[in-house]
Scaffold this motif. Structure first.
Motif, PDB file in Angstrom:
ATOM      1  N   SER A  86      24.608  36.602  49.427  1.00  0.00           N
ATOM      2  CA  SER A  86      26.046  36.289  49.387  1.00  0.00           C
ATOM      3  C   SER A  86      26.310  34.818  49.728  1.00  0.00           C
ATOM      4  O   SER A  86      27.173  34.191  49.116  1.00  0.00           O
ATOM      5  N   LYS A  89      25.186  32.766  46.711  1.00  0.00           N
ATOM      6  CA  LYS A  89      26.165  32.880  45.623  1.00  0.00           C
ATOM      7  C   LYS A  89      27.368  31.983  45.882  1.00  0.00           C
ATOM      8  O   LYS A  89      27.854  31.299  44.984  1.00  0.00           O
ATOM      9  N   GLN A  93      28.559  28.819  43.514  1.00  0.00           N
ATOM     10  CA  GLN A  93      29.899  28.798  42.923  1.00  0.00           C
ATOM     11  C   GLN A  93      30.632  27.483  43.196  1.00  0.00           C
ATOM     12  O   GLN A  93      31.523  27.105  42.447  1.00  0.00           O
TER      13      GLN A  93
END
Length: 104
Positions: A86, A89, A93
């Motif tokens: 997480s 990610k 992003q």
């Protein structure tokens, strides 16, 4: 009144005194430097502040056991990975692309 990153980090770690503030500020600074490098940015977006704190917490909790991949003692097991999916990610992003010019 808005809380500072340091105050939020203290709350997350359950630290009520200011005696560790120098260490916590260093961990926040290192986390920020890491995020700026990984995202190719010069300033940290507000949307990455919680990730900065998460990285600082990981560093705080790993003091003295950096790089440990597995440990078992008295029925308690610990192992560490690089970064959770997480967090990875979130960083990806926020990554800015680097522009490159190729000679023809």
């Amino acid at each position: 009144m808005a809380q500072s990153q340091l105050e939020k980090l203290r709350i997350r770690l359950g630290i009520k005194t200011i005696d560790q503030d120098d260490l916590l500020e260093l961990l926040l600074e290192e986390a920020k430097d890491f995020l700026l490098t990984e995202t190719n940015r010069t300033t940290l977006p507000v949307s990455l502040e919680s990730t900065q704190r998460q990285l600082a917490i990981i560093s705080y909790n790993m003091q003295g056991i950096e790089g440990q991949t597995s440990h078992s003692e008295g029925g308690i097991s610990r192992s560490f990975e690089d970064l959770s999916p997480s967090i990875q990610k979130t960083i990806v992003q926020h990554r800015l692309l680097k522009a490159a010019r190729y000679a023809t």
